[in-house]
Design an enzyme around this catalytic site. Structure first.
Site, mmCIF file in Angstrom:
data_model
loop_
_atom_site.group_PDB
_atom_site.id
_atom_site.type_symbol
_atom_site.label_atom_id
_atom_site.label_comp_id
_atom_site.label_asym_id
_atom_site.label_seq_id
_atom_site.Cartn_x
_atom_site.Cartn_y
_atom_site.Cartn_z
ATOM 1 C CE LYS A 52 -3.706 -2.474 1.986
ATOM 2 N NZ LYS A 52 -4.617 -2.960 3.103
ATOM 3 C CD GLN A 96 -3.574 -4.754 6.187
ATOM 4 O OE1 GLN A 96 -3.497 -3.792 5.471
ATOM 5 N NE2 GLN A 96 -4.029 -5.866 5.621
ATOM 6 C CG ASP A 119 -9.877 -0.795 4.107
ATOM 7 O OD1 ASP A 119 -9.637 -1.275 2.698
ATOM 8 O OD2 ASP A 119 -9.377 -1.111 4.947
#
Ligand code: NDP
Length: 278
Positions: A52, A96, A119
């Site tokens: 990322k 995460q 997300d």
């Protein structure tokens, strides 16, 4: 011959388009920063976080890394998220997953401001998708829609079957296919006759989490098959939820693993980050 849907190539195209957009926004004095929080030392998470970071560097947005110790309390993590929610320099926040067992993932997801939920996991983002309003869309299913569109595969009017009903893949996938006017069925572990359902599919999206479970006996001749699964086999090679070698002769198009859905997830995360710059 089946068309191989090339996620590596399509994700690169998307990142190159985003890179240009970011440069144009920067010329107008607009910047973006993605805050990535990792808790603990899970090696797979470290790989994802690093990828990322690289993608942010590639398209020209700042990535802010917060690597927190495994023993951090839930409250300390929530305080960190609150700080980032209030920080005007931060456009996107990503935690995460998975988190250590002593931390409630749902609570953490809900603590992220919906305006920074790149997300697309916050209940407000999911609700917006459900009722057709604007909002962040979960990256893996959004990437699959891009794969289909950019490969010239029509969704409208097609029988679409999604195997799996998780919050991050199966359910948002079904909603997105519906938004594109597909006729959508969701199958899961309690589906009575899975083959009978999947054999109807013009477009079959497999997110079952079981290595090579879907062989040609589940697939209609000429269908499009999208394999979301990622596993390492006994020889440490990557494979999907679909038995690629068995299925490939019977389909009109298919995603390989690796190089299919996988690279699209990060490309769509970058898309979500750049959308905050508008
Ligand atoms: P989950 O384990 O959360 O969900 C699996 C789903 O499959 C569940 O809904 C389950 O049903 C269903 N299922 C399990 N066994 C069967 C069966 N025998 N017949 C029919 N349905 C079944 O997985 P995720 O959605 O998180 O992920 C799916 C796969 O995608 C995994 O391999 C994961 O690694 C991969 N993945 C890949 C990503 C990428 O970027 N490429 C991103 C995210 C995931 P029930 O609800 O009834 O239990």
């Amino acid at each position: 011959m089946a068309q191989l849907i090339d996620g590596k190539k399509i994700s690169k195209e998307i990142k190159d388009e985003l890179k240009e957009k970011v440069a144009a926004y920067k010329a107008q004095g607009k910047t973006a920063a993605l805050a990535v929080i990792q808790v603990g030392e899970d090696p797979a998470s470290s790989v994802y976080v690093n990828n990322k970071k690289k993608a942010c560097e590639y398209i020209g947005i700042e990535s802010l890394e917060f690597h927190l110790p495994e023993a951090i309390t839930e409250n300390e993590l929530l305080v960190q998220i609150d700080k980032l929610n209030k920080d005007d320099k931060v456009n996107g926040i990503l935690v995460q997953l998975p988190l250590p067992k002593h931390i409630d993932e749902e609570k953490v997801i809900q603590a992220i401001s919906p305006q920074k939920d790149v997300d697309g996991f916050h209940p407000q983002s999911v609700g917006a998708l459900t009722i057709g309003q604007k909002g962040f869309v979960s990256c893996t299913p959004a990437g699959i829609i891009e794969l289909l569109k950019r490969s010239g595969i029509e969704i409208a009017g097609k029988e679409c079957v999604v195997i799996g009903r998780s919050n991050i893949v199966g359910k948002p996938m079904a909603l997105l296919l519906l938004r594109e006017n597909g006729t959508v069925t969701i199958a899961h572990s309690k589906t009575a006759d899975l083959r009978q359902v999947t054999k109807r599919a013009d477009i079959l999206v497999v997110a079952v989490g079981k290595p090579k479970m879907i062989d040609s006996s589940y697939v209609k001749e000429g269908a499009v098959v999208i394999d979301v699964g990622i596993h390492r086999n006994a020889e440490n090679k990557l494979c999907g939820d679909v038995d690629f070698d068995d299925v490939v002769e019977h389909v009109s198009a298919i995603t390989p693993v690796p190089g299919g859905v996988g690279p699209m997830t990060i490309a769509m995360l970058m898309h979500n980050c750049v959308s905050t710059m508008a």
